[in-house]
Scaffold this active site. Sequence first.
Site, short mmCIF file in Angstrom:
data_model
loop_
_atom_site.label_atom_id
_atom_site.label_comp_id
_atom_site.label_asym_id
_atom_site.label_seq_id
_atom_site.Cartn_x
_atom_site.Cartn_y
_atom_site.Cartn_z
N THR A 27 -0.62 9.80 16.39
CA THR A 27 0.43 9.17 15.58
C THR A 27 1.75 9.90 15.79
OG1 THR A 27 1.12 8.56 13.33
CG2 THR A 27 -0.16 10.56 13.51
N ASP A 50 -2.93 1.68 12.13
CA ASP A 50 -1.77 0.81 12.04
C ASP A 50 -1.74 0.15 10.68
OD1 ASP A 50 0.32 0.04 14.10
OD2 ASP A 50 -0.07 -1.86 13.09
N GLY A 100 8.55 5.50 4.18
CA GLY A 100 8.58 4.05 4.41
C GLY A 100 8.88 3.26 3.14
N ASP A 123 7.28 3.17 0.40
CA ASP A 123 6.70 3.75 -0.83
C ASP A 123 7.59 3.58 -2.08
OD1 ASP A 123 4.30 4.46 0.29
OD2 ASP A 123 4.80 6.57 0.57
N LYS A 144 -1.48 9.32 -4.42
CA LYS A 144 -1.31 8.11 -3.60
C LYS A 144 -2.64 7.75 -2.94
CE LYS A 144 1.00 6.12 0.43
NZ LYS A 144 1.93 6.23 1.55
N ARG A 170 -4.46 3.37 3.36
CA ARG A 170 -4.80 4.29 4.48
C ARG A 170 -5.99 5.18 4.10
NH1 ARG A 170 -0.21 5.78 5.11
NH2 ARG A 170 0.14 4.22 6.70
P1 ITT Z 1 2.48 5.43 14.28
O1 ITT Z 1 3.10 6.33 15.30
O2 ITT Z 1 1.19 5.97 13.74
O3 ITT Z 1 2.35 3.98 14.76
P2 ITT Z 1 4.38 4.31 12.35
O4 ITT Z 1 5.34 5.00 11.42
O5 ITT Z 1 4.95 3.39 13.38
O6 ITT Z 1 3.48 5.46 13.02
P3 ITT Z 1 2.80 2.06 11.31
O7 ITT Z 1 3.11 1.28 12.52
O8 ITT Z 1 1.39 2.15 10.86
O9 ITT Z 1 3.33 3.57 11.44
O10 ITT Z 1 3.62 1.54 10.07
C1 ITT Z 1 4.74 0.71 10.20
C2 ITT Z 1 5.74 1.03 9.14
O11 ITT Z 1 5.24 0.59 7.88
C3 ITT Z 1 6.06 2.50 8.98
O12 ITT Z 1 7.06 2.90 9.87
C4 ITT Z 1 6.48 2.58 7.53
O13 ITT Z 1 7.84 2.27 7.40
C5 ITT Z 1 5.64 1.50 6.88
N1 ITT Z 1 4.45 2.09 6.26
C6 ITT Z 1 3.25 2.33 6.86
N2 ITT Z 1 2.40 2.91 6.00
C7 ITT Z 1 3.07 3.06 4.84
C8 ITT Z 1 2.76 3.62 3.59
O14 ITT Z 1 1.56 4.16 3.34
N3 ITT Z 1 3.70 3.61 2.64
C9 ITT Z 1 4.91 3.07 2.86
N4 ITT Z 1 5.29 2.54 4.02
C10 ITT Z 1 4.39 2.53 5.01
#
Ligand code: ITT
Length: 224
Positions: A41, A99, A176, A178, A199, A205
Amino acid sequence: MKSNKPLYGNNNLIRTLFKRERRLKLTKSSFPRGKVAFFVTSNVHKFMEARLVFAEYKIAAALLRVPVQELQDDNIENIAKASAREAAEKTRLPVIVEDTGLFIPALDGFPGPYSNYVYRTIGTKGILKIMRDSSQRKAYFRSIVAYCDPKGALECFEGKAEGKITRKERGSSGFGFDPIFEPLSGNGKTFAEMATKEKNEHAHRAKAFKKFAEWYVSAFRRRF
Ligand code: ITT
């Protein structure tokens, strides 16, 4: 994402295993599966949440930064699987990719698989603006954990958190979306008003990682 060296967790143990794994070219019995997990990640917050779950199952966790091409697809399961396959091929290690998408039914599921792009462009304020006149505020996070070994064997685990989009941002923890997501089971707090441990009691997750950890331990640990 720059290198594929493990950055966190039981670093010495993991570095040794990582080297030994490469030297032995992944003979089935050489790797302590069920005890060590490599999470690919770019997001440290995701890793910290997963690590708390792994600790409950006595699994040592390492964060790997491996550049993978993120598939454009309407289904986050396909995205997670494709990334996990690519990361396992590149590292020759059994790896996990996770993801997540935020799905808002009043917006026909937007931003869903495009959550990363939407967060980086319009962000939480943009979502609040789009939803300003909407009384339908239901939303959910869906998470897929995909495990892939270097031979291409894949397993997926899902977690979901139902909740709603708030009217304002609240809280400063987490990342993100949250600050604008209030889980149904969270006593009115947003995820950003909770510490990571709290959380995890409500979040998508942690639910997916718990399913993964139970499977990982029961599938592999008794062999060692
Ligand atoms: P990877 O390198 O693991 O892909 P990422 O940040 O791109 O990291 P995701 O594609 O899984 O992660 O998530 C897409 C977006 O959704 C992420 O950038 C956050 O803005 C939001 N997000 C994911 N999980 C979240 C959470 O638990 N709480 C709030 N926002 C979340």
